[in-house]
Design a protein around this motif. Sequence first.
Motif, PDB file in Angstrom:
ATOM      1  N   ARG A 293     -30.931  26.681 -12.722  1.00 33.28           N
ATOM      2  CA  ARG A 293     -29.684  26.638 -13.496  1.00 33.28           C
ATOM      3  C   ARG A 293     -28.510  27.155 -12.670  1.00 33.28           C
ATOM      4  N   GLU A 294     -28.686  28.261 -11.997  1.00 27.70           N
ATOM      5  CA  GLU A 294     -27.595  28.833 -11.211  1.00 27.70           C
ATOM      6  C   GLU A 294     -27.175  27.900 -10.077  1.00 27.70           C
ATOM      7  N   HIS A 295     -28.156  27.303  -9.416  1.00 28.92           N
ATOM      8  CA  HIS A 295     -27.850  26.392  -8.316  1.00 28.92           C
ATOM      9  C   HIS A 295     -27.118  25.153  -8.832  1.00 28.92           C
ATOM     10  N   PHE A 296     -27.602  24.597  -9.938  1.00 29.10           N
ATOM     11  CA  PHE A 296     -26.970  23.416 -10.515  1.00 29.10           C
ATOM     12  C   PHE A 296     -25.547  23.741 -10.970  1.00 29.10           C
ATOM     13  N   SER A 297     -25.352  24.904 -11.540  1.00 25.69           N
ATOM     14  CA  SER A 297     -24.014  25.294 -11.991  1.00 25.69           C
ATOM     15  C   SER A 297     -23.036  25.371 -10.819  1.00 25.69           C
ATOM     16  N   ARG A 298     -23.512  25.865  -9.683  1.00 33.91           N
ATOM     17  CA  ARG A 298     -22.649  25.911  -8.499  1.00 33.91           C
ATOM     18  C   ARG A 298     -22.308  24.507  -8.019  1.00 33.91           C
ATOM     19  N   GLU A 299     -23.282  23.614  -8.067  1.00 32.95           N
ATOM     20  CA  GLU A 299     -23.015  22.231  -7.669  1.00 32.95           C
ATOM     21  C   GLU A 299     -21.977  21.579  -8.579  1.00 32.95           C
ATOM     22  N   ILE A 300     -22.092  21.836  -9.882  1.00 33.90           N
ATOM     23  CA  ILE A 300     -21.126  21.290 -10.830  1.00 33.90           C
ATOM     24  C   ILE A 300     -19.744  21.895 -10.584  1.00 33.90           C
ATOM     25  N   ASP A 301     -19.707  23.175 -10.219  1.00 34.36           N
ATOM     26  CA  ASP A 301     -18.416  23.804  -9.883  1.00 34.36           C
ATOM     27  C   ASP A 301     -17.719  23.045  -8.768  1.00 34.36           C
ATOM     28  N   ARG A 302     -18.490  22.638  -7.760  1.00 33.27           N
ATOM     29  CA  ARG A 302     -17.885  21.898  -6.658  1.00 33.27           C
ATOM     30  C   ARG A 302     -17.355  20.548  -7.126  1.00 33.27           C
ATOM     31  N   LEU A 303     -18.087  19.899  -8.020  1.00 36.72           N
ATOM     32  CA  LEU A 303     -17.605  18.628  -8.562  1.00 36.72           C
ATOM     33  C   LEU A 303     -16.278  18.805  -9.286  1.00 36.72           C
ATOM     34  N   PHE A 304     -16.230  19.792 -10.168  1.00 36.42           N
ATOM     35  CA  PHE A 304     -15.034  19.984 -10.974  1.00 36.42           C
ATOM     36  C   PHE A 304     -13.931  20.699 -10.210  1.00 36.42           C
ATOM     37  N   GLY A 305     -14.289  21.254  -9.050  1.00 33.44           N
ATOM     38  CA  GLY A 305     -13.244  21.802  -8.201  1.00 33.44           C
ATOM     39  C   GLY A 305     -12.322  20.716  -7.697  1.00 33.44           C
ATOM     40  N   GLU A 306     -12.807  19.483  -7.728  1.00 33.77           N
ATOM     41  CA  GLU A 306     -11.992  18.337  -7.332  1.00 33.77           C
ATOM     42  C   GLU A 306     -11.275  17.720  -8.531  1.00 33.77           C
ATOM     43  N   ASP A 307     -11.268  18.451  -9.666  1.00 32.29           N
ATOM     44  CA  ASP A 307     -10.544  18.023 -10.860  1.00 32.29           C
ATOM     45  C   ASP A 307     -11.050  16.694 -11.386  1.00 32.29           C
ATOM     46  N   ALA A 308     -12.373  16.547 -11.425  1.00 31.78           N
ATOM     47  CA  ALA A 308     -12.976  15.316 -11.914  1.00 31.78           C
ATOM     48  C   ALA A 308     -13.577  15.539 -13.296  1.00 31.78           C
ATOM     49  N   ILE A 309     -13.836  14.442 -13.984  1.00 29.85           N
ATOM     50  CA  ILE A 309     -14.600  14.440 -15.221  1.00 29.85           C
ATOM     51  C   ILE A 309     -15.827  13.577 -14.973  1.00 29.85           C
ATOM     52  N   VAL A 310     -16.976  14.034 -15.445  1.00 32.31           N
ATOM     53  CA  VAL A 310     -18.217  13.287 -15.259  1.00 32.31           C
ATOM     54  C   VAL A 310     -18.495  12.461 -16.509  1.00 32.31           C
TER      55      VAL A 310
END
Length: 386
Positions: A293-310
């Motif tokens: 969970r922690e690793h996945f949350s960090r990966e999602i942070d990087r995605l949304f750091g680019e101001d994207a919506i999934v």
Amino acid sequence: MQDRWNAFMPYPDANVGHAATGPLSGLRLAVKDLFDVAGYPTAAGNAVLLAASGIKTSTAPLVQTLLDAGARFVGKTNTDELAYSLLGGNLHFGMPKNPRDPDLIPGGSSSGSAVAVAAGLADLGLGTDTSGSVRLPAAINGLIGWRPTHGSLDIGALRPLAPSFDVPGFMTRSLEPMAAVMSAVGMPEADDRPSSILIPEDVFEIIDDAIADEMIAGLRSAAMPIREAGSIGSFSLDELALAFVTILQKEAWESNRALFERSPQAISPDIAARLLAGSRLCEEEVHEARRVREHFSREIDRLFGEDAIVAVPTLAMRPPRRDAPPESHATFRSACIKLLCLSGLSGRPQLAFPIAGSDRRISFSLIGGRSTDRALVNVAKRLRFE
């Protein structure tokens, strides 16, 4: 009120006041029977808890916020027992009827709130969402469903299931009242529209090709930049689902251990089996799940750091019939958790809504960064889905 859908708990009416004016004035509010409401018991879908509840003398803060904003309380709604299912069934109080297709399950665990809104008995359905208990019944009943950013709404006087995943959530028939609810409960104003919409190919690969194509075509109609990625993260959907279920079962056992040890016979066999599975998990299994969970949350942070919506589908497959064998229900639940766990593991908000022209039978979802809940509504309005 005539409730031929079994959406509401059969409690005697009590006077629940509300503000005469406000942003939610004129909207009828149905409240899942996990939240305390003064003048009513709280059963959480279990007969023993109902007997022990007594009449509550105060109202959950979130419910009170809605009443103070002008919403009018119309009743407490049915829920899967202990809020621990996605199907909508309840051995003690019965399964609500799906107003759109009475042969299908209504979805749960916020089954009654979803059915009340879909049947036109309420305008706002307040539920809870741990593993999809707002988003899934919203999808099945052709509704808008909102799972907020984890920790953003008050959970006082709300019976827990798995606290690290539990959030209150809402269902409406259209986007306008959902936007009003977000404003009323204090979600921050949306910033400029997201820079792009991300399509994770591994997520869309698990659903029907024709439905996936229809969803992606709808995305392209929004005149927003579309990006594609091979996967949503470094873990497979199976690995993410396993981590999610492991943590869920552990926390569900901890939340319900006292009830189980006191009155095991008062819990439905399928719910009891899941609780027992949680009791048998070893610390190494839970630790590994939390690491994922922690690793996945960090990966999602990087995605949304680019101001994207999934963008993701809400459901993995067509809902089963009410009378389908238990194996079909279990297959449906397991398949959907692969999609529904994404926002649960990451703590990010998700908005589910039906696609126009599909008889509201295909539900689409947007997942955003933390506290971008209102931006999801703005993007949904741009999409030519509703």
